[in-house]
Design an enzyme around this catalytic site. Structure first.
Site, PDB file in Angstrom:
ATOM      1  N   HIS A 116       0.718  -1.274  -0.090  1.00  0.00           N
ATOM      2  CA  HIS A 116       0.144  -0.265   0.106  1.00  0.00           C
ATOM      3  C   HIS A 116       0.821   1.301  -0.174  1.00  0.00           C
ATOM      4  O   HIS A 116       0.572   2.229  -0.793  1.00  0.00           O
ATOM      5  CB  HIS A 116      -0.980   0.114   1.196  1.00  0.00           C
ATOM      6  CG  HIS A 116      -2.008  -0.849   1.447  1.00  0.00           C
ATOM      7  ND1 HIS A 116      -1.963  -1.927   2.383  1.00  0.00           N
ATOM      8  CD2 HIS A 116      -3.093  -1.056   0.841  1.00  0.00           C
ATOM      9  CE1 HIS A 116      -2.980  -2.904   2.108  1.00  0.00           C
ATOM     10  NE2 HIS A 116      -3.507  -2.493   1.011  1.00  0.00           N
TER      11      HIS A 116
ATOM     12  N   GLY B 107      -3.488  -1.302  -7.265  1.00  0.00           N
ATOM     13  CA  GLY B 107      -2.350  -2.367  -7.274  1.00  0.00           C
ATOM     14  C   GLY B 107      -2.947  -3.496  -8.355  1.00  0.00           C
ATOM     15  O   GLY B 107      -3.871  -3.775  -8.524  1.00  0.00           O
ATOM     16  N   GLN B 108      -1.851  -3.864  -9.024  1.00  0.00           N
ATOM     17  CA  GLN B 108      -1.882  -4.854 -10.122  1.00  0.00           C
ATOM     18  C   GLN B 108      -2.243  -6.349  -9.524  1.00  0.00           C
ATOM     19  O   GLN B 108      -2.843  -7.144 -10.205  1.00  0.00           O
ATOM     20  CB  GLN B 108      -0.461  -5.099 -10.933  1.00  0.00           C
ATOM     21  CG  GLN B 108      -0.604  -6.181 -11.964  1.00  0.00           C
ATOM     22  CD  GLN B 108       0.738  -6.629 -12.432  1.00  0.00           C
ATOM     23  OE1 GLN B 108       1.682  -5.793 -12.460  1.00  0.00           O
ATOM     24  NE2 GLN B 108       1.109  -7.592 -12.773  1.00  0.00           N
ATOM     25  N   LYS B 109      -1.839  -6.322  -8.229  1.00  0.00           N
ATOM     26  CA  LYS B 109      -2.272  -7.643  -7.668  1.00  0.00           C
ATOM     27  C   LYS B 109      -3.843  -8.060  -7.763  1.00  0.00           C
ATOM     28  O   LYS B 109      -4.046  -9.162  -7.951  1.00  0.00           O
ATOM     29  CB  LYS B 109      -1.809  -7.706  -6.055  1.00  0.00           C
ATOM     30  CG  LYS B 109      -1.981  -9.164  -5.617  1.00  0.00           C
ATOM     31  CD  LYS B 109      -1.386  -9.066  -4.172  1.00  0.00           C
ATOM     32  CE  LYS B 109      -2.395  -8.903  -3.095  1.00  0.00           C
ATOM     33  NZ  LYS B 109      -3.391  -9.729  -3.019  1.00  0.00           N
TER      34      LYS B 109
ATOM     35  N   SER C 140      -2.726  -8.223   2.812  1.00  0.00           N
ATOM     36  CA  SER C 140      -3.270  -8.403   4.133  1.00  0.00           C
ATOM     37  C   SER C 140      -3.467  -9.716   4.811  1.00  0.00           C
ATOM     38  O   SER C 140      -3.406 -10.032   5.866  1.00  0.00           O
ATOM     39  CB  SER C 140      -4.474  -7.402   4.282  1.00  0.00           C
ATOM     40  OG  SER C 140      -3.992  -6.040   4.057  1.00  0.00           O
TER      41      SER C 140
END
Ligand code: PAF
Length: 285
Positions: A37, A149-151, A188
């Site tokens: 993050h 985010g690309q995740k 997370s």
């Protein structure tokens, strides 16, 4: 860093920045912040004069029986982390502030073709919850640029489509996945892994890399066999379930059967009750 919890205070703050001609960057989060993050905040600060981040665990994007209740809420630690990077304002509203007293809500429907496959297939309504909260936050923050985010690759596609379809003058940036030294994508949910599961977890990225290597180097390779082999390998290495491994078109998210210039390999696998998401983007052009 300014801390805001009311919509009115957020609006006042953003209005005063905008009146001074400042460019506003936005990083929405559900809190429980980690280095991934914080890298989004740093990226936002390179793109904008002022950075707003939100921390809000959005009930609308959790289905029944999902982990809304146990989703880690760590606001004090999040504040400390955000203060240590270039975050100018934190918006951390209550559920009532965002959604009122439980009256029926207008929702933003995520593009069906993008939102009902993969994550959407096992989490009906999830992406409608995401598009609804992000639309509300965009209306409040009125960012010039927003970072995701690309995740969460599918989330990125769904939000990118929403911004285009609703003609929002917001530049969306897809930030690269931040990884631990052993390759595990930061999340997370990694904190729920026990010691043994944490050792197994990086295997997911290894399998993705192996698929990427095979697709890149071998002509006429059979995609379905590659995906099947990777799934078996993960189960063999101790994963409890593989939800999917798929080589897809990066824009439509439809499964591919043969090589093209750009491709994305999506994967979700479970260790115990923890779902790990990862992906690799390929550009052979
Ligand atoms: O990716 C997330 O953390 C959430 O889905 C988001 C974009 C903050 C919306 O609640």
């Amino acid at each position: 860093m300014i801390e805001l919890s009311s919509i009115q205070a957020l609006r006042q703050q953003v209005t005063s920045w905008k009146q001074s001609g400042l460019r506003v960057g936005f990083v929405p989060t559900m809190g429980n912040l980690h280095a991934g993050h914080l890298s989004l905040i740093e990226l936002a600060s390179q793109q904008a004069d002022k950075v707003v981040s939100s921390v809000f665990v959005n009930p609308l994007q959790f289905g029944e029986g999902e982990d809304y209740e146990r989703y880690p809420r760590t606001l004090e630690a999040d504040k400390a982390k955000l203060s240590s990077v270039s975050c100018d304002a934190l918006f951390a509203p209550s559920v009532t502030e965002m959604y009122g007293q439980g009256q029926t809500q207008t929702q933003v429907l995520a593009a069906p073709e993008l939102s009902r496959v993969w994550e959407g297939a096992s989490r009906p309504g999830h992406f409608d919850g995401v598009t609804t909260i992000v639309a509300k936050l965009f209306n409040l923050v009125q960012p010039d640029v927003a970072i995701f985010g690309q995740k969460d690759y599918q989330q990125w596609c769904v939000l990118n489509q929403m911004v285009a379809d609703l003609n929002w003058p917001i530049e969306l940036i897809k930030a690269p996945i931040k990884r631990d030294l052993d390759g595990l994508a930061l999340s997370s949910r990694n904190q729920f892994l026990n010691e043994n599961q944490r050792k197994i977890a990086p295997r997911l990225y290894l399998e993705l890399q192996q698929i990427a290597h095979a697709v890149t180097s071998i002509d006429e390779i059979d995609f379905a066999s590659l995906e099947q082999a990777a799934m078996q390998n993960l189960l063999g290495h101790g994963f409890d379930q593989v939800d999917y491994i798929a080589i897809v078109d990066p824009a439509s998210l439809q499964k591919l059967t043969q090589r093209q210039d750009t491709m994305t390999i999506l994967a979700v696998a479970r260790l115990g009750s923890t779902r790990l998401l990862d992906n690799i983007e390929l550009d052979l052009s």
